[in-house]
Scaffold this active site. Sequence first.
Site, PDB file in Angstrom:
ATOM      1  N   PHE A 146       0.837  -1.201   0.000  1.00 33.16           N
ATOM      2  CA  PHE A 146       0.000   0.000   0.000  1.00 33.16           C
ATOM      3  C   PHE A 146       0.869   1.247   0.000  1.00 33.16           C
ATOM      4  O   PHE A 146       1.757   1.412   0.833  1.00 33.16           O
ATOM      5  CB  PHE A 146      -0.909   0.018   1.233  1.00 33.16           C
ATOM      6  N   GLY A 148       1.998   7.941  -0.508  1.00 36.42           N
ATOM      7  CA  GLY A 148       2.784   9.127  -0.854  1.00 36.42           C
ATOM      8  C   GLY A 148       3.181   9.048  -2.316  1.00 36.42           C
ATOM      9  O   GLY A 148       2.337   8.873  -3.190  1.00 36.42           O
ATOM     10  N   SER A 149       4.469   9.131  -2.608  1.00 32.33           N
ATOM     11  CA  SER A 149       4.921   9.093  -3.999  1.00 32.33           C
ATOM     12  C   SER A 149       4.654   7.750  -4.667  1.00 32.33           C
ATOM     13  O   SER A 149       4.623   7.666  -5.899  1.00 32.33           O
ATOM     14  CB  SER A 149       6.411   9.424  -4.084  1.00 32.33           C
ATOM     15  N   GLU A 185      12.442   3.284   0.936  1.00 30.94           N
ATOM     16  CA  GLU A 185      11.619   3.701   2.065  1.00 30.94           C
ATOM     17  C   GLU A 185      12.304   3.526   3.424  1.00 30.94           C
ATOM     18  O   GLU A 185      12.171   4.389   4.291  1.00 30.94           O
ATOM     19  CB  GLU A 185      10.295   2.914   2.055  1.00 30.94           C
TER      20      GLU A 185
END
Length: 250
Positions: free
Chosen positions: A54, A57-58, A133
């Site tokens: 999921f 953001g970008s 991330e």
Amino acid sequence: MKRDPQRPEECPGRPEPSPSSPSPSPSHLGSAPPGEAEEGAELKLTLTSPVWIFGYGSLVWRPGFEFTSRKVGFIRGYSRRFWQGDTFHRGSERMPGRVVTLLEDCGACTWGVAYEVRGEQIAASLQYLNMREAVLGGYDTKLVKFHPQETDAEEPILALVYIATPQNPSYLGPASEEDIAAQIIVSSGCAGHNIEYLLRLADFMRYFCPQAEDKHLFSIEEALISILPCLYHTEESLEETASVPQKSKG
């Protein structure tokens, strides 16, 4: 098979993964938030099963990894906030940018996109996201229940999500919408300007989730739009002043 055509996060000088930062194991990807999983239930994913990731953001417009399918939808129990600092993708060490993370918020929901990865896509996507991330972004992994947008959708899907917490060194925390917008205006990094990040996220919500509300996001967009003309005129005035011949004092 689908692939995002642009991968700007892969920039020159990007650090290599270190042995101390392994990719998340598909069988131990994190834990679901309180109330999202049945008590005592084991949340396990295997390499042979589809994995859902999921993004809020970008990742909603630029996943950067191969996937089998995608669905627009939401997760419950979280609010999206521009409280995470970014010194690589959308900012620098000298001038950190602001990107989103999730805040536990009972009764709230956050809209985004879930990507299905299968087979060889699983290890490749997790390795890529671990760098993008976790190593560079400061995010941890959790499992949440994702609810597809389709009205005839099946049961919620268990999905992996990356969340930056106050414990990570890049966490900036709350600020006014005006202060966040002002910081975004002057920040840019390896993946582009921080303004692009904000506007693309707002556009996603506006066009793909028109029924959803995100006051925090749109308030920052509004503040940024109101600041930009003032910034432009200030720079224009400075340029005009610099071009005017100065009288000698003699």
